[in-house]
Each structure stands twice: as structure tokens, then as C-alpha cells.
Write a protein that holds these residues in place. Structure first.
Motif, mmCIF file in Angstrom:
data_model
loop_
_atom_site.group_PDB
_atom_site.id
_atom_site.type_symbol
_atom_site.label_atom_id
_atom_site.label_comp_id
_atom_site.label_asym_id
_atom_site.label_seq_id
_atom_site.Cartn_x
_atom_site.Cartn_y
_atom_site.Cartn_z
ATOM 1 N N ASP A 369 0.842 -0.974 -0.109
ATOM 2 C CA ASP A 369 0.078 -0.106 0.005
ATOM 3 C C ASP A 369 0.654 1.074 0.137
ATOM 4 N N ARG A 370 0.556 2.080 -0.740
ATOM 5 C CA ARG A 370 1.468 3.238 -1.005
ATOM 6 C C ARG A 370 1.597 3.987 0.276
ATOM 7 N N ASP A 371 0.441 4.163 0.937
ATOM 8 C CA ASP A 371 0.422 5.018 2.324
ATOM 9 C C ASP A 371 0.753 4.160 3.573
ATOM 10 N N THR A 372 0.357 3.228 3.611
ATOM 11 C CA THR A 372 0.400 2.494 5.128
ATOM 12 C C THR A 372 1.727 1.165 4.969
ATOM 13 N N LYS A 373 2.064 1.185 3.536
ATOM 14 C CA LYS A 373 3.124 0.043 3.468
ATOM 15 C C LYS A 373 2.802 -1.167 3.725
ATOM 16 N N ALA A 374 1.551 -1.387 3.967
ATOM 17 C CA ALA A 374 1.000 -3.051 4.158
ATOM 18 C C ALA A 374 1.080 -3.591 3.062
ATOM 19 N N LYS A 375 1.860 -4.928 2.944
ATOM 20 C CA LYS A 375 2.053 -5.747 1.918
ATOM 21 C C LYS A 375 0.692 -6.304 1.432
ATOM 22 N N LEU A 376 0.604 -6.420 0.069
ATOM 23 C CA LEU A 376 -0.682 -6.702 -0.734
ATOM 24 C C LEU A 376 -0.471 -8.130 -1.404
ATOM 25 N N ALA A 377 -1.522 -8.970 -1.241
ATOM 26 C CA ALA A 377 -1.337 -10.128 -1.901
ATOM 27 C C ALA A 377 -2.167 -10.206 -3.129
ATOM 28 N N GLY A 378 -1.989 -11.183 -4.075
ATOM 29 C CA GLY A 378 -2.918 -11.385 -5.219
ATOM 30 C C GLY A 378 -2.567 -10.378 -6.587
ATOM 31 N N ALA A 379 -1.655 -9.221 -6.321
ATOM 32 C CA ALA A 379 -1.437 -8.571 -7.709
ATOM 33 C C ALA A 379 -0.790 -9.487 -8.573
ATOM 34 N N ASP A 479 -9.656 8.322 10.946
ATOM 35 C CA ASP A 479 -9.171 7.283 9.966
ATOM 36 C C ASP A 479 -8.061 6.565 10.902
ATOM 37 N N THR A 480 -8.566 5.291 11.351
ATOM 38 C CA THR A 480 -7.759 4.714 12.204
ATOM 39 C C THR A 480 -6.402 4.195 11.814
ATOM 40 N N LEU A 481 -6.127 4.475 10.434
ATOM 41 C CA LEU A 481 -4.737 3.721 9.919
ATOM 42 C C LEU A 481 -3.890 4.881 10.046
ATOM 43 N N THR A 482 -4.378 6.079 9.589
ATOM 44 C CA THR A 482 -3.283 7.227 9.550
ATOM 45 C C THR A 482 -3.514 8.281 10.727
ATOM 46 N N GLY A 483 -4.728 7.898 11.586
ATOM 47 C CA GLY A 483 -4.949 8.854 12.744
ATOM 48 C C GLY A 483 -5.378 10.285 12.384
ATOM 49 N N ALA A 484 -5.757 10.598 10.990
ATOM 50 C CA ALA A 484 -6.455 11.733 10.752
ATOM 51 C C ALA A 484 -7.755 11.913 11.395
ATOM 52 N N ILE A 485 -8.005 13.119 11.775
ATOM 53 C CA ILE A 485 -9.130 13.493 12.453
ATOM 54 C C ILE A 485 -10.171 14.540 11.763
ATOM 55 N N GLY A 486 -11.379 14.529 11.888
ATOM 56 C CA GLY A 486 -12.199 15.570 11.333
ATOM 57 C C GLY A 486 -13.545 15.843 12.234
ATOM 58 N N THR A 487 -14.277 16.855 11.953
ATOM 59 C CA THR A 487 -15.519 17.138 12.587
ATOM 60 C C THR A 487 -16.650 17.570 11.576
ATOM 61 N N PHE A 488 -17.788 17.412 11.918
ATOM 62 C CA PHE A 488 -18.634 17.686 11.088
ATOM 63 C C PHE A 488 -20.079 17.768 11.688
ATOM 64 N N LYS A 489 -21.176 18.348 11.075
ATOM 65 C CA LYS A 489 -22.662 18.701 11.860
ATOM 66 C C LYS A 489 -23.509 18.281 10.845
ATOM 67 N N LYS A 501 -13.090 11.832 -1.070
ATOM 68 C CA LYS A 501 -13.383 10.412 -0.871
ATOM 69 C C LYS A 501 -12.258 9.776 0.061
ATOM 70 N N LEU A 502 -12.754 8.489 0.572
ATOM 71 C CA LEU A 502 -12.012 7.816 1.653
ATOM 72 C C LEU A 502 -11.258 6.618 1.049
ATOM 73 N N TRP A 503 -10.186 6.485 1.541
ATOM 74 C CA TRP A 503 -9.423 5.186 1.054
ATOM 75 C C TRP A 503 -10.021 4.052 1.507
ATOM 76 N N LEU A 504 -10.075 2.986 0.728
ATOM 77 C CA LEU A 504 -10.597 1.615 1.019
ATOM 78 C C LEU A 504 -9.728 0.963 1.881
ATOM 79 N N ASN A 505 -9.973 -0.308 2.197
ATOM 80 C CA ASN A 505 -9.076 -1.276 3.034
ATOM 81 C C ASN A 505 -8.694 -0.544 4.257
ATOM 82 N N ARG A 506 -9.335 0.373 5.051
ATOM 83 C CA ARG A 506 -9.101 0.884 6.253
ATOM 84 C C ARG A 506 -10.511 0.956 7.085
ATOM 85 N N THR A 507 -10.324 1.117 8.318
ATOM 86 C CA THR A 507 -11.406 1.417 9.383
ATOM 87 C C THR A 507 -11.559 2.982 9.734
ATOM 88 N N TYR A 508 -12.740 3.477 9.631
ATOM 89 C CA TYR A 508 -12.963 4.782 10.033
ATOM 90 C C TYR A 508 -13.973 4.504 11.327
#
Length: 575
Positions: A369-379, A479-489, A501-508
Motif C-alpha cells: 500500500d502506498r501510504d500504509t506500506k501494508a503488504k498486498l497479496a494477489g497482484a 481514519d484509524t490507519l493514519t490517525g487523521a481526524i475531522g469534525t462535522f455537523k 473520497k475515503l481510502w478503502l481497506n481501512r477502518t473509520y
């Protein structure tokens, strides 16, 4: 001539170098020479006081007709002419000779050739005290046996005085010495014929130079011109047919000395170095040493040029081999001997060729993964050897990697993704990897990053019971992977869509920080995982709120007096 004669010794005279020349007439009656255990065969030649035998001067010649008839008297006489030089007998006599002469004894007759052969044996002695010695003697003896009984013996003593020219024939003598043109080393094995230049008649054939490089001839008629003509060169040399002329002058008893020269018959070798499996690709920079088989190194550090060639010239005939000491850059060293032979008289270089195998290396592809460096199978990938056009495919494993092994160096490989891992964008880059000789037997790592695909989150805020949409709720997302935080109403319609847009393969994580007016705060941390199935889609998260609570008190009273009234009954309704 005495019919019982076995040996006769005759002085030929003093030579130019101060030596005394002698001849032994050996077995001119052609007796069958033999020996036994009781009465061995004996051949002696004892040098008298005042001089010593020069062993290297000994030269034996065949005599095919040792006895001839005198043309005037009709008597049988000894033939003073001789035939071809006999190398084997010469070597035999030199082997048993010392400065004191010969003293050969054997139970059997071992002189090379037939036991009935006659030989003309030439030798020289060197005076040891010429100032005081006036007379020199030389004694020779031979005995032969038959069935264990000494059947025949003979002896002779020859004498020469210092003031005499010769007590034998006054004919001339000549010694030819064969030498290498460059080194001046003596050369054995050259064959000559002797020609009388006055008549053109060939007097002797197959005269062969001995181990001292010499041919010695005696009893040449004085007053005539002669020429040695080479008919066969020594092994490894070029034939030199130029006549070597000389003259035996009248009244001379001195031995003439002449030199003959040969140029080494050399050849060469050419080696072409190429890549294994590709003869058109010639390789520069390979180094070789050249050896003579069974001998020492002849040349070293012979290096192939830009055309993949090396040459070695000036090689004398014989067996050789080349051995590689340094491989071309990027190729494996091959120390197999390359044997070849240089033959006498060859004009063209010996042609050799040798292939070198390219060194090998490996390429390891890591998919992440470009950002997380997590290794990716199946390519899935396709790789290509840009030099040969060879193509292959592979799929990265569960650890996100794949290793291409046994790849030849000195070429470039292309690696291209053909199918991205689930939830990721396809990487369009063609990755070019050049393997050099520095990478030989190593692994080059190529990391290929993938950008995750995108999705969208929509939060809907509503009353838990009535499902009425609730405006004004405030939230925090993370964004639990990067720690990015935001607020809204939430808006008037009770919803909010996270912008962009939000990245896939991660939990928010979605968490309410302020409830709508009149509602309890929702303590739940809503965890939303965006998967590849959510690519380019909107995932809706509904967050319910429970309304806050209050109490109603009904007071019943008289309109006018305000007196409280009991017993009234009511119905209530949640509208």
C-alpha cells in the motif's frame, strides 16, 4: 688388407684448433661380432700420455663397402670413404667414452645395428701439454667370441709426431654446426646432402646433425669445392636450402668449420570469445594465460579485444593450452583448458572459440500500500527480458512478494502490473530494472506501490423511535490507519456526507460529540470498514438518538374559585 683385421687406428693430423684427428676402421672384415658370459665382447680405445679424448668429437659413419679392390694392383684394400652419418652408433660410443678413451665390455654385442656392420669412427684428441710433448699414441683393441670361446681379437697402435701432418691419408675434413638463427642454440636432426660443386654429383645423403648439432666429414679430396645442402629441417624449423659452400685446399690438414642456421617454424592461434547461446555477441576483456603442455607458461594476460578476439603468434610447433584467468564483465569464469597444437609448416592461425555464460541474479518484487506500506497479496504481473523478448507472468504471494530467479545480468527487464490487488488502483508504471555484473549472485528488490481505491461515508442522524431526521448533531471522524481526524455537523435533513473520497481497506471511527437539542448523546463509537466492495460507492451509517425525558402534572380546579377538584378522569396521547 689383413683378413683377420678387426680394428685399425689411423691419425689424420693436427687440426686448426690444435686438436689431433684420428679414425678407427671398425670391423671392416664384417665379422659377426658377439660376446658371452665367459668371454665377453670387448672394444677399447686407450689414449696415450699428453692428450685427452674430446668425447663430443666422436662421429660414426656407415661403411657399406668397407673393402675394395685396388685398381692398379688388384689387391683388396680398405675403403677410406664412408657413407651416411650414424646417429645411434655415435650416441652409443659417446655414452661409453671418457677423456681417457673407450673401455666397453659386454656379454652381448649391444652396438646399435647389425653385428656385421662396418663403421668409420672419427674422433679428436686434445693435447694437454703441447709445449713438452712431441709424440702422441692411441691404442685400440677389439675381441669377439663364439660359443663361449674367444674366437678373434685384434689391436693396433697409432702414433703421430708433432712435426708430422699425418701418418694416414692427407685428405681434408669439415665440421658443420647447425644453429638457431636467433638464439644460436645447436640443433639436432637436420638432414643434409654433400655435393661436389665441381661435378654436381651428390656424394653423401641423409647426413644428420647429432645432439651437438654437428656433422663431421673426413677424407674429402683436396682442391675441390663442396656444398652442404639441407634436405630436411630440424623439427620446428623452416627448411633452409641455401648451399653452404667450402673448399678443401691442397696441402691442408686442418678441419674446416662451417655454420648453418635455421629460423624457427612458428605458428599462431586466434581465439574468439562470445556469449553462450549468442555467437554474434563477441566479448571483450576476457584474459587468458598460454602454456606449453607439460611445460611452463608461454604468455600471460592475453586479452580479447572489442571484437572478442585474441591472438598469439611466434609459437614453435608443439602442444599448447589456453586457460581463462579473468572473465568478461558480467560473465562466469570458465577455467576449462583449451588445447591446441601448432604443426610444423602451418601458415594459418589455429582457430579456437569459447563461449561464456552470463552471470545470474534475482529480482524480488514487493507489493505494498502506498501510504500504509501494508503488504498486498494477489497482484498479477508480466515480466519481459528486453534483449531476448522472453515474457513471463507471476502473482505475488500472501506476503506480498515474488522473486524472479536465474536472470542473466547485463540486460534490462521490464515489470508491469496486469491486475491490482483487490481494492487498489492498477499501477500503470512499467518498471525497468537493469541487472549489472555488480548484481551477480545477488537479489535486487523492486517495491511497487499501489494506491487504494476510494469510497464515501454518509451519516444519517435520526430519532430512534420516530425516525425523524435530526439536525444539529455534531460528530468527530477518525481514519484509524493514519490517525487523521475531522469534525462535522448534520444538516437540516439530518445527514452529512464526508467530503472528498475515503481510502478503502481501512477502518473509520464515527463518534457523536454533541447531540441534537432534546436528545441524549450517543456514546457509541461507530466503526466502519471500507472494503474493495465499497469502491466508488457511498456507505451510509445511521446513528439513532434517544429523546430526552420530562413529566406532565395535571391540576384540576374550579375556573372561578380555583378550588381543586378531585375525581376528574382524563385520556392522554403521544401525538
Amino acid at each position: 688388407m689383413d683378413s683377420r683385421e678387426l680394428v685399425r687406428k689411423v691419425p689424420l693430423g693436427f687440426q686448426k684448433n690444435g686438436n689431433i684427428a684420428w679414425v678407427i676402421y671398425f670391423n671392416y672384415n664384417q665379422a659377426g661380432l658377439s660376446g658371452s658370459k665367459v668371454t665377453p665382447y670387448e672394444f677399447k680405445d686407450i689414449i696415450g700420455e699428453g692428450h685427452q679424448l674430446v668425447t663430443s668429437s666422436i662421429a660414426a659413419y656407415d661403411v657399406k663397402t668397407p673393402i675394395i679392390k685396388d685398381s692398379e694392383t688388384g689387391e683388396l684394400i680398405r675403403n677410406t670413404e664412408h657413407d651416411a652419418y650414424n646417429y645411434d652408433v655415435t650416441s652409443f660410443l659417446q655414452k661409453y667414452a671418457t677423456t681417457d678413451g673407450f673401455n666397453y665390455t659386454s656379454e652381448t654385442y649391444e652396438v646399435p645395428g647389425s653385428n656385421t656392420n662396418a663403421y668409420y669412427i672419427y674422433m679428436e684428441t686434445k693435447p694437454t701439454d703441447p709445449a713438452s710433448t712431441r709424440q702422441y699414441t692411441n691404442y685400440t683393441y677389439m675381441s669377439t667370441s663364439y660359443e663361449g670361446v674367444k674366437a678373434w681379437e685384434d689391436e693396433d697402435t697409432a702414433v703421430i709426431s708433432k712435426d708430422e701432418n699425418s701418418s694416414g691419408d692427407a685428405d681434408g675434413s669439415v665440421v658443420l654446426t647447425k644453429r638457431d638463427t636467433e638464439t644460436k642454440a645447436v640443433l639436432a636432426g637436420a638432414e643434409f646432402k654433400l655435393v661436389n660443386q665441381d661435378t654436381g654429383v651428390t656424394l653423401f645423403e641423409k647426413l644428420v646433425t647429432d645432439q651437438s648439432g654437428q656433422i663431421a666429414l673426413q677424407n674429402l679430396t683436396v682442391g675441390r669445392d663442396y656444398a652442404f645442402v639441407e634436405t630436411k629441417a630440424p623439427t620446428g624449423y623452416v627448411l633452409n636450402t641455401a648451399p653452404i659452400t667450402f673448399q678443401v685446399k691442397s696441402g691442408s690438414v686442418e678441419t674446416l668449420y662451417v655454420d648453418a642456421f635455421n629460423t624457427a617454424d612458428t605458428g599462431g592461434v586466434q581465439l574468439i570469445k562470445y556469449e553462450e547461446g549468442n555467437k554474434t555477441k563477441h566479448l571483450a576483456g576476457a584474459q587468458f594465460d598460454l602454456y606449453k603442455v607439460g611445460g611452463a607458461k608461454v604468455k600471460e594476460a592475453l586479452t580479447t579485444n572489442s571484437e572478442g578476439k585474441l591472438t598469439a603468434s611466434g609459437l614453435s610447433p608443439g602442444s599448447y593450452y589456453l586457460i581463462e584467468t579473468k572473465a568478461p564483465t558480467g560473465y562466469e569464469l570458465d577455467q576449462t583448458k583449451l588445447n591446441f597444437e601448432i604443426k610444423a609448416g602451418q601458415t594459418a592461425d589455429v582457430q579456437l572459440e569459447k563461449a561464456n555464460r552470463l552471470q545470474k541474479a534475482s529480482i524480488k518484487i514487493i507489493k505494498q500500500d502506498r501510504d500504509t506500506k501494508a503488504k498486498l497479496a494477489g497482484a498479477e504481473f508480466e515480466w519481459k527480458d528486453t534483449e531476448t523478448g522472453k515474457i513471463g507472468q507471476f502473482t505475488v504471494g500472501s506476503d506480498g512478494s515474488y522473486t524472479l530467479s536465474n536472470l542473466l545480468v547485463n540486460r534490462t527487464y521490464e515489470i508491469k502490473e496486469t491486475k491490482a490487488p483487490a481494492g487498489y488502483e492498477l499501477d500503470p508504471t512499467v518498471h525497468k530494472v537493469k541487472l549489472t555484473s555488480e548484481n551477480a549472485n545477488k537479489t535486487v528488490t523492486v517495491t511497487v506501490n499501489n494506491t487504494s481505491q476510494m469510497g464515501t461515508l454518509k451519516i444519517v442522524k435520526q430519532d430512534r423511535d420516530t425516525k425523524t431526521k435530526l439536525a444539529g448533531a455534531e460528530f468527530q471522524w477518525k481514519d484509524t490507519l493514519t490517525g487523521a481526524i475531522g469534525t462535522f455537523k448534520t444538516g437540516a435533513d439530518g445527514s452529512y456526507t464526508l467530503p472528498g473520497k475515503l481510502w478503502l481497506n481501512r477502518t473509520y471511527e464515527i463518534k457523536e460529540t454533541k447531540a441534537p437539542a432534546g436528545y441524549e448523546l450517543d456514546p457509541t463509537v461507530h466503526k466502519v470498514k471500507l472494503t474493495p466492495e465499497n469502491a466508488n460507492k457511498t456507505v451510509t451509517v445511521t446513528v439513532n438518538n434517544t429523546s430526552q425525558m420530562g413529566t406532565l402534572k395535571i391540576v384540576k380546579q374550579d375556573r372561578d374559585t380555583k378550588a381543586k377538584l378531585a375525581g376528574a378522569e382524563f385520556q392522554w396521547k403521544d401525538t
